[in-house]
Design a protein around this motif. Structure first.
Motif, PDB file in Angstrom:
ATOM      1  N   VAL A   1       8.346  10.078  -2.659  1.00 29.23           N
ATOM      2  CA  VAL A   1       8.360   8.621  -2.720  1.00 29.23           C
ATOM      3  C   VAL A   1       7.545   8.074  -1.559  1.00 29.23           C
ATOM      4  N   CYS A   2       7.156   6.806  -1.673  1.00 28.84           N
ATOM      5  CA  CYS A   2       6.661   6.072  -0.518  1.00 28.84           C
ATOM      6  C   CYS A   2       7.082   4.618  -0.664  1.00 28.84           C
ATOM      7  N   LEU A   3       7.372   4.003   0.465  1.00 31.13           N
ATOM      8  CA  LEU A   3       7.818   2.621   0.518  1.00 31.13           C
ATOM      9  C   LEU A   3       6.625   1.730   0.857  1.00 31.13           C
ATOM     10  N   VAL A   4       6.516   0.600   0.155  1.00 26.27           N
ATOM     11  CA  VAL A   4       5.425  -0.341   0.380  1.00 26.27           C
ATOM     12  C   VAL A   4       6.022  -1.696   0.743  1.00 26.27           C
ATOM     13  N   LYS A   5       5.631  -2.233   1.890  1.00 24.75           N
ATOM     14  CA  LYS A   5       6.092  -3.549   2.329  1.00 24.75           C
ATOM     15  C   LYS A   5       4.882  -4.482   2.365  1.00 24.75           C
ATOM     16  N   SER A   6       4.882  -5.469   1.491  1.00 27.23           N
ATOM     17  CA  SER A   6       3.739  -6.362   1.361  1.00 27.23           C
ATOM     18  C   SER A   6       4.067  -7.754   1.869  1.00 27.23           C
ATOM     19  N   THR A   7       3.096  -8.356   2.562  1.00 26.47           N
ATOM     20  CA  THR A   7       3.166  -9.758   2.960  1.00 26.47           C
ATOM     21  C   THR A   7       1.955 -10.469   2.372  1.00 26.47           C
ATOM     22  N   HIS A   8       1.771 -11.736   2.704  1.00 29.87           N
ATOM     23  CA  HIS A   8       0.627 -12.467   2.157  1.00 29.87           C
ATOM     24  C   HIS A   8      -0.688 -12.024   2.789  1.00 29.87           C
ATOM     25  N   THR A   9      -0.639 -11.239   3.857  1.00 29.38           N
ATOM     26  CA  THR A   9      -1.870 -10.816   4.525  1.00 29.38           C
ATOM     27  C   THR A   9      -2.167  -9.325   4.409  1.00 29.38           C
ATOM     28  N   ALA A  10      -1.154  -8.490   4.231  1.00 28.33           N
ATOM     29  CA  ALA A  10      -1.401  -7.038   4.253  1.00 28.33           C
ATOM     30  C   ALA A  10      -0.236  -6.289   3.632  1.00 28.33           C
ATOM     31  N   SER A  11      -0.457  -4.990   3.404  1.00 30.75           N
ATOM     32  CA  SER A  11       0.599  -4.095   2.932  1.00 30.75           C
ATOM     33  C   SER A  11       0.733  -2.925   3.899  1.00 30.75           C
ATOM     34  N   VAL A  12       1.963  -2.549   4.184  1.00 31.79           N
ATOM     35  CA  VAL A  12       2.239  -1.389   5.025  1.00 31.79           C
ATOM     36  C   VAL A  12       2.855  -0.316   4.137  1.00 31.79           C
ATOM     37  N   VAL A  13       2.334   0.896   4.228  1.00 27.85           N
ATOM     38  CA  VAL A  13       2.802   2.014   3.416  1.00 27.85           C
ATOM     39  C   VAL A  13       3.521   3.008   4.325  1.00 27.85           C
ATOM     40  N   VAL A  14       4.755   3.344   3.964  1.00 27.87           N
ATOM     41  CA  VAL A  14       5.581   4.255   4.756  1.00 27.87           C
ATOM     42  C   VAL A  14       5.783   5.544   3.969  1.00 27.87           C
TER      43      VAL A  14
END
Length: 316
Positions: free
Chosen positions: A144-157
């Motif tokens: 699995v991988c977790l994706v945290k998105s905002t209006h400016t970017a996405s962070v992939v964990v």
């Protein structure tokens, strides 16, 4: 600016030349069994192509990755940035990026839409999203991988969930069906990968040997008996596993499945078994209801994510 991207799984490898992150062309496809190493495969690809000057090369690998090296979990292949750069004229090792294959899907996820995704379960009306989503790959391996998105970017964990022990909510109903044979499935990957499908079928059929893809294809064709018993059981257990993932990751932006095993379950009649088991009972029922479930249907999605990573890096 042209980059080379690769998606290296346990069974197959895809490579493509990309100059526009929004348009990944048809990829060259290779069967890994035909090669002893990834450099051997890459050399074969380079001989067949007229390669332009490359701004970079990003390789999505189905296994653990460091900044300089990687290895496949389900095949004895190792990746070294310096060695790989040396196989492609003019490409510096600093222009080679190694990422996990699920991370590649995570980077691609915000851009996927329409025909690239199939909706398995819609969220309850009015459900909000925290911008947090999960990609779950079920194929030769599991991760699995977790994706945290905002209006400016996405962070992939990144993670290595495939090697985690089965939660009791999955192991106990499995044991209720096959008893002591459940010891053959000590981890998430050992149950939900292609070899897990094959092993579960062998137990339920009392010794018959079949590959995971063949079992899933026969189920889709309407075969009953041990085939139906295997896939229906696995689909129900997958629903229970997805329920656990809701609590682990709070993916109110959606759980996004990918890979051959996920596809074989979720686009077949077994989907009903998955959905029935996914419903979260009791006082936390609203948690599961808020989470949409989707299937990534685009085979080039990991290449799209890899292209985003390397094109962004090359433009800086």
């Amino acid at each position: 600016m042209t980059v080379l991207v690769a998606d290296v799984g346990g069974t197959n490898t895809r490579l493509a030349l990309v100059d526009d992150v929004n348009e990944v062309p048809a990829a060259a496809h290779f069967t890994n069994d035909l090669f002893d190493t990834f450099p051997e495969l890459l050399a074969t690809y380079a001989k067949r192509q007229t390669l332009p000057d490359l701004a970079g090369f990003c390789i999505a690998v189905a296994g653990p990755v460091t900044s300089e090296t990687a290895r496949l979990t389900n095949r004895d292949w190792h990746f070294d940035k310096v060695e790989i750069a040396g196989l492609l004229p003019g490409l510096a090792s600093g222009s080679v990026r190694l990422i996990n294959d699920l991370a590649a899907l995570g980077y691609a996820l915000p851009a996927l839409s329409g025909a690239q995704l199939a909706e398995i379960k819609a969220p309850l009306p009015g459900s909000g999203t925290s911008g947090q989503a999960l990609v779950v790959g079920l194929g030769t391996g599991v991760n699995v991988c977790l994706v945290k998105s905002t209006h400016t970017a996405s962070v992939v964990v990144e993670a290595e969930l495939g090697h985690v022990s089965l939660p009791s909510g999955v192991s106990e109903p499995l044991s209720a069906v096959i008893g002591a044979e459940s010891a053959a499935f000590p981890s998430v990957e050992e149950l939900f990968s292609g070899r897990g499908v094959s092993r579960l079928f062998r137990i339920l059929s009392e010794g018959e040997e079949r590959s995971g893809p063949d079992i899933l294809a026969d189920y889709e064709a309407g075969m009953g008996g041990a085939v139906a018993e295997t896939v229906d059981l696995l689909a129900g257990l997958l629903g229970r596993m997805a329920r656990e993932l809701v609590y682990m990751y709070q993916p109110f932006g959606g759980i996004h499945f990918a890979g051959g095993v996920a596809r074989g379950i979720l686009i077949s009649a077994a989907r009903a078994k998955f959905l029935a088991s996914f419903d979260v009972p009791g006082r936390f029922a609203e948690h599961g209801g808020r989470v949409p479930v989707r299937l990534i249907t685009d085979d080039a999605a990991a290449l799209t994510g890899a292209a985003q990573v390397i094109l962004n890096a090359a433009s800086k």
